[in-house]
Design an enzyme around this catalytic site. Sequence first.
Site, PDB file in Angstrom:
ATOM      1  CG  ASP A  65      -2.192   0.818   0.963  1.00  0.00           C
ATOM      2  OD1 ASP A  65      -3.206   0.589   1.620  1.00  0.00           O
ATOM      3  OD2 ASP A  65      -2.130   1.720   0.099  1.00  0.00           O
TER       4      ASP A  65
HETATM    5  C1  GLC Z   1      -4.304   4.268  -0.193  1.00  0.00           C
HETATM    6  C2  GLC Z   1      -5.230   3.148   0.241  1.00  0.00           C
HETATM    7  C3  GLC Z   1      -5.388   2.058  -0.778  1.00  0.00           C
HETATM    8  C4  GLC Z   1      -5.290   2.666  -2.167  1.00  0.00           C
HETATM    9  C5  GLC Z   1      -3.851   3.146  -2.333  1.00  0.00           C
HETATM   10  C6  GLC Z   1      -3.612   3.804  -3.694  1.00  0.00           C
HETATM   11  O1  GLC Z   1      -3.523   4.659   0.890  1.00  0.00           O
HETATM   12  O2  GLC Z   1      -4.958   2.529   1.481  1.00  0.00           O
HETATM   13  O3  GLC Z   1      -6.643   1.416  -0.546  1.00  0.00           O
HETATM   14  O4  GLC Z   1      -5.599   1.697  -3.148  1.00  0.00           O
HETATM   15  O5  GLC Z   1      -3.468   4.039  -1.312  1.00  0.00           O
HETATM   16  O6  GLC Z   1      -4.340   4.968  -3.785  1.00  0.00           O
END
Ligand code: GLC
Length: 715
Positions: free
Chosen positions: A265
């Site tokens: 993430d």
């Molecule tokens: C964010 C979220 C995740 C998302 C990613 C890309 O922090 O936790 O769900 O897909 O970053 O935006």
Amino acid sequence: MDNSKIEELINNMTIEEKLAQMTQLSPVFFGVEPDIDLTGPMEELNISPADLPNIGSTLNYFGAEKLIHLQKEYTEKNPHHIPLLFMADVIHGYKTIFPIPLAMSCSFNPENYKNASAVAASESSASGIHLTFSPMSDLVRDPRWGRVMESPGEDPYLNCIMTEAAVQGFQGDDPKQKGKIASCIKHFAGYGASEGGRDYNWVELSENTLRQFYLPSYKAALDAGAKMVMTSFNVINGVPSSANKKLFQDILRNEWKFNGCTISDFAAVDETIINGLSANSEEAAKNSIEAGVDIEMMSTHYINCGKQLVEDGKLSMELIDRAVRNILNLKNDLGLFENPFKDADPEEEKRLHLCKHHRELARQAARQSAVLLKNNGLLPLKPGTKIGIAGPFADSTDTSGGWALAADRNTSSLSLALQERGFSVVTAMSGPLGSMEDQIFDIEDQTPQAEKAFADCDLILAAVGENPRDTGEACSRAYLRLSPNQEKLIRKMKEAGKPVVTVVFSGRPLELKPILPYTDALLQAWFLGTESASGLTDILSGDYNPSGRLAMSFPQTVGQIPVYYNHYRTGRPYYGQKDHYVSKYLDCPNEPLFPFGYGLSYSHVEYSDFSVRCEEGNVSAEITVTNNSSVSTLETVQLYIHDCVASVVRPVKELKGFQQEELKPGEKKTVRFKITKDMLKFYNQKLEYVFEPGEFEIMIGKNSQDVNTKRIWIN
Ligand code: GLC
């Protein structure tokens, strides 16, 4: 491109090129201005311009022309002409926005989830997107956590069904197909159990609980063919997911045989340092690569330290090649080597975005996702009713909810839609509710003005809730009541002698007990997307008989959390008896205000002739449902099971099936469920997934509390 070419490519790549391929950067680094906010903290990342042509993917950059241009530029610059992967958060729609996932789960109709994902895939792939960071299938039991809006809810069985439908919608039979995109399941694992409902907090789960409740929906996504898995921010049982070999090697790769691609993430590799697992950048890179996190999103430890780690003999090149292979295979599975632009097409964009068919599907999902929680006969509204509408959502068009990054504003407000449906509408006290992020916690109190304005209205419609920007990521709340002046509006209107309909716009179960005595009808509207106003007006006017059922319990009070239906009995269960030494609160019932599976309609459906039989080892249960009303209805008949005695204690009930039956006025149907031993399996003390013969309670009903029960011995 065949696999031998992939191996040849890997052999021809330098280690710098490989580490860059394992890095995902915001389009900001490619010198373009993304048209959405970043979805995480923007730290200073020391990326050298030389690295850019080798970067493997970018995120949340939208638009056919923009992505065609970016792809052309970077595929040419890349020494091996490896195309970029364009990933994005296309969660519950792209331009046509569907209800938030938690709401769609309340429809108990996987077709809504599938349609939402298929429409999102077709609209976003025309805009150049290749892969979506969706579905999120984190099981949730704590509405203080802002991300419950993205989840299918508190039940493993329902979560699996909805997650599978989402992956099928996004990917179809093959995400290489036109109008399809790859699906990334997230957040692996257990993110929904963040302590205190506070986002990014740590998670402590026994392996039995993890496997019994939290893992099934991720597995359902992979069984449906999801191409990617995203780590979760949380530490789980002491180790951050983004460096967790137990999750990403033992379970994901070795037990589940997943051979796709994984991604961290946003900056989660970096957070293994902040969490105190990795001492420095080098260890962060080593820990995550060894755990099997193929792509580092928005941090640069792989690029900055990977080469030195290999040269110092601290990291095997094999592991880097393993990650690069997964990434290149994913690009190859999407046909990007042959066609790096996939479906990007400005003309197709214009044809598909917000087209009539997509809006019709969104309206159907909206109608079926709202949940009627109380109705003392005030709904449906009678034609000609003069409505006094108040509250921050009376005139609002901001009803898409979180994670609608590419959406334009909605077209209609509830007050406008009601007027267009022929109702006479007076509006007052409809000022906006600001965001808690901006330290705004209430609306202006204009109840005296509202009382005057509504003097000759037949009823009041209070359109209340929480600001959509106060739900979703990093939006945890410690208090869940409506703001004081929203509660005051409802109370004052009732005290003024007016019947009150309350429509609640929220991304989570709120604490609604304080307003319950003052509202004659209560409709949970969630955030229903582009067709929110039309879908809600269909219900309020009676054009659609509400059929939603809760996918997540509503607490009596925040002090009760976590409260969910599939809990354990305890050794001192409380059934309302007078005993002191039992498991109860002195100041609050144990049951939620509204339980999982609960929802009302404008009909009355009677359940009768419940029977359970076991013939030659085959167990079945059936019940007759009769629509004793003059209104057709869609009834969700729910099957729950309780294993009365087992080698580990079992929940008092678990959803094991549901069937939705259309019932015309007066119509009766017999609904049958087959009960297989597979449905009765659980993880024993040795974490084996087993069936144990014994006595079971078989329950069928209209929600998790209102059930018919029979006991049966199953061998
Ligand atoms: C964010 C979220 C995740 C998302 C990613 C890309 O922090 O936790 O769900 O897909 O970053 O935006």
